[in-house]
Scaffold this motif. Structure first.
Motif, PDB file in Angstrom:
ATOM      1  N   THR A   1      38.543 -82.092  13.979  1.00 20.36           N
ATOM      2  CA  THR A   1      38.249 -80.897  13.339  1.00 20.36           C
ATOM      3  C   THR A   1      38.354 -79.630  13.868  1.00 20.36           C
ATOM      4  O   THR A   1      38.919 -78.600  13.803  1.00 20.36           O
ATOM      5  N   LEU A   2      37.593 -79.897  14.895  1.00 19.05           N
ATOM      6  CA  LEU A   2      37.470 -78.616  16.186  1.00 19.05           C
ATOM      7  C   LEU A   2      38.790 -78.359  16.658  1.00 19.05           C
ATOM      8  O   LEU A   2      39.107 -77.267  16.922  1.00 19.05           O
TER       9      LEU A   2
ATOM     10  N   LYS B   1      41.252 -74.804  16.452  1.00 20.43           N
ATOM     11  CA  LYS B   1      41.736 -73.897  17.531  1.00 20.43           C
ATOM     12  C   LYS B   1      43.063 -73.032  17.047  1.00 20.43           C
ATOM     13  O   LYS B   1      43.083 -72.039  17.839  1.00 20.43           O
ATOM     14  N   ASP B   2      43.807 -73.353  16.127  1.00 21.59           N
ATOM     15  CA  ASP B   2      45.160 -72.864  15.888  1.00 21.59           C
ATOM     16  C   ASP B   2      45.118 -72.557  14.395  1.00 21.59           C
ATOM     17  O   ASP B   2      46.133 -72.060  14.010  1.00 21.59           O
ATOM     18  N   HIS B   3      44.223 -72.974  13.609  1.00 17.26           N
ATOM     19  CA  HIS B   3      44.115 -72.843  12.207  1.00 17.26           C
ATOM     20  C   HIS B   3      42.951 -72.150  11.691  1.00 17.26           C
ATOM     21  O   HIS B   3      41.902 -72.443  12.301  1.00 17.26           O
ATOM     22  N   ARG B   4      42.993 -71.491  10.519  1.00 13.53           N
ATOM     23  CA  ARG B   4      41.725 -70.897  10.099  1.00 13.53           C
ATOM     24  C   ARG B   4      41.679 -71.359   8.544  1.00 13.53           C
ATOM     25  O   ARG B   4      41.935 -70.137   7.804  1.00 13.53           O
ATOM     26  N   PRO B   5      41.238 -72.584   8.207  1.00 10.58           N
ATOM     27  CA  PRO B   5      41.400 -72.689   6.707  1.00 10.58           C
ATOM     28  C   PRO B   5      40.296 -72.150   6.111  1.00 10.58           C
ATOM     29  O   PRO B   5      39.305 -71.875   6.499  1.00 10.58           O
ATOM     30  N   ARG B   6      40.462 -71.550   4.747  1.00 13.44           N
ATOM     31  CA  ARG B   6      39.619 -70.990   3.968  1.00 13.44           C
ATOM     32  C   ARG B   6      38.685 -71.847   3.230  1.00 13.44           C
ATOM     33  O   ARG B   6      37.540 -71.583   2.923  1.00 13.44           O
ATOM     34  N   LEU B   7      39.186 -73.015   3.004  1.00 14.50           N
ATOM     35  CA  LEU B   7      38.541 -74.193   2.441  1.00 14.50           C
ATOM     36  C   LEU B   7      38.746 -75.480   3.521  1.00 14.50           C
ATOM     37  O   LEU B   7      39.746 -75.942   3.598  1.00 14.50           O
ATOM     38  N   LEU B   8      37.507 -75.739   4.174  1.00 14.90           N
ATOM     39  CA  LEU B   8      37.518 -76.805   4.850  1.00 14.90           C
ATOM     40  C   LEU B   8      36.641 -77.877   4.440  1.00 14.90           C
ATOM     41  O   LEU B   8      35.310 -77.761   4.091  1.00 14.90           O
TER      42      LEU B   8
ATOM     43  N   HIS C   1      30.022 -73.344  15.587  1.00 17.40           N
ATOM     44  CA  HIS C   1      31.235 -72.905  16.172  1.00 17.40           C
ATOM     45  C   HIS C   1      32.061 -71.941  15.023  1.00 17.40           C
ATOM     46  O   HIS C   1      32.624 -71.006  15.277  1.00 17.40           O
ATOM     47  N   LEU C   2      32.181 -72.277  13.777  1.00 23.19           N
ATOM     48  CA  LEU C   2      32.733 -71.402  12.740  1.00 23.19           C
ATOM     49  C   LEU C   2      32.195 -69.934  12.777  1.00 23.19           C
ATOM     50  O   LEU C   2      32.729 -69.060  12.621  1.00 23.19           O
ATOM     51  N   GLN C   3      30.796 -69.814  13.175  1.00 24.13           N
ATOM     52  CA  GLN C   3      30.284 -68.405  12.976  1.00 24.13           C
ATOM     53  C   GLN C   3      30.536 -67.886  14.580  1.00 24.13           C
ATOM     54  O   GLN C   3      30.642 -66.546  14.457  1.00 24.13           O
ATOM     55  N   SER C   4      31.171 -68.554  15.328  1.00 21.51           N
ATOM     56  CA  SER C   4      31.456 -67.898  16.595  1.00 21.51           C
ATOM     57  C   SER C   4      33.016 -67.462  16.436  1.00 21.51           C
ATOM     58  O   SER C   4      33.554 -66.724  17.330  1.00 21.51           O
ATOM     59  N   LEU C   5      33.631 -67.515  15.423  1.00 19.56           N
ATOM     60  CA  LEU C   5      35.213 -67.256  15.181  1.00 19.56           C
ATOM     61  C   LEU C   5      35.066 -66.026  14.042  1.00 19.56           C
ATOM     62  O   LEU C   5      34.522 -66.009  13.280  1.00 19.56           O
ATOM     63  N   PRO C   6      35.788 -65.054  14.555  1.00 16.97           N
ATOM     64  CA  PRO C   6      35.651 -63.651  13.698  1.00 16.97           C
ATOM     65  C   PRO C   6      36.014 -63.861  12.407  1.00 16.97           C
ATOM     66  O   PRO C   6      35.724 -63.144  11.558  1.00 16.97           O
ATOM     67  N   GLU C   7      36.999 -64.837  12.014  1.00 19.82           N
ATOM     68  CA  GLU C   7      37.518 -65.093  10.628  1.00 19.82           C
ATOM     69  C   GLU C   7      36.397 -65.359   9.666  1.00 19.82           C
ATOM     70  O   GLU C   7      36.381 -65.457   8.534  1.00 19.82           O
TER      71      GLU C   7
END
Length: 286
Positions: free
Chosen positions: A231-232, A236-243, A279-285
């Motif tokens: 998942t991690l 790195k290269d994708h930003r799914p809106r539903l994971l 980790h998700l919270q560290s990503l701007p998206e």
């Protein structure tokens, strides 16, 4: 009662409780309405509501019923005098952060029972009902047969804003059929499936070697730590809106009648959820 009979009973109770009871967590109500843009859905297969809300079960802290190898060590880690203290010892992130900042449902001792309606006490029908919102009598086994129903993952994936932005990672290898990856086009990585080739080649090679070198306790279920790493890498290269992330070790250790390993898996999964959320919270998206 013989040891083998006690182990079979433990596995049956845990499996039944997973499909008969569910836990929902939603954001706490705020003064101003919030518009959520991304969703993270995590499931833990085979985790009983009794452990989630009450922590370690003293009746299973033995070799006869729980298959526990080191009783003093397990009690030291997870036994406390109150249910509240026991559940925090078992799943500290869930209770100190998720429950404290959100809403939790499913505690039968407080008349908050949540049940599925499919009448089956095993995984595929339960997961199909969770993901579709209704039961289907045609789904009556754990066989690798494509789900004829459209899951909410597929329904959203059909929307322009979610196209190629829905992904699923699962420890159990039946999920490509539950989600019907062939029809839906959703990215699903599960079981002992190789790491996504889109991941950085060197990283994928290392994870592939580790996965191949590890002993396989179960043919159809990989270790949850590998599901987490897959998942991690995807993030790195994708930003799914539903994971969607489905962890499975708790169910398999329950089937083996190992209450000690079942509790340890629940504890480690709580830690994986914390690390994934941070980790998700560290990503701007996000």
């Amino acid at each position: 009662m013989s040891d083998s009979r006690g182990l079979r009973q433990l596995a049956g109770v845990i499996l039944f409780s997973f499909v008969a009871g569910a836990v929902a967590v939603t954001p706490a109500r705020a003064a101003e309405p919030l518009q959520s843009e991304n969703v993270l859905l995590v499931t833990l297969d085979g985790l009983r509501w009794q452990e989630l809300f009450g922590g370690c079960d003293e009746g299973l802290l033995n070799k006869e019923s729980g298959g526990v190898r080191d009783i003093p060590a397990l009690k030291s880690r997870f036994w406390r005098e109150t249910a509240e203290a026991r559940r925090e010892a078992l799943m500290p992130y869930f209770w100190k952060t998720i429950a404290a900042q959100g809403q939790v449902f499913g505690d039968a001792t407080r008349n908050s029972t949540v049940r599925v309606t499919n009448g089956r006490n095993f995984s595929y029908p339960g997961y199909s009902e969770i993901l579709c919102g209704f039961s289907d009598p045609r789904i009556d086994s754990n066989d690798k047969v494509n789900n004829p129903n459209v899951t909410m993952l597929e329904w959203l994936h059909q929307k322009p804003a979610f196209t190629r932005r829905v992904a699923a990672f699962a420890s159990w290898d039946v999920f490509p059929w539950i989600i019907n990856a062939e029809r839906s086009g959703i990215h699903v990585n599960s079981g002992w499936q190789p790491i996504d080739p889109a991941v950085e080649a060197a990283r994928a090679a290392v994870l592939g070697d580790v996965t191949g070198d590890l002993p396989r306790l179960w043919d159809g279920v990989r270790y949850d730590a590998l599901t987490y790493q897959a998942t991690l890498d995807y993030l790195k290269d994708h930003r799914p809106r539903l994971l969607f992330v489905s962890l499975g070790e708790t169910d398999d250790f329950a089937h083996e009648g190992r209450y000690d390993l079942y509790l340890d898996s629940a504890f480690r999964n709580d830690r994986l959820i914390e690390r994934l959320w941070n980790h998700l919270q560290s990503l701007p998206e996000y």
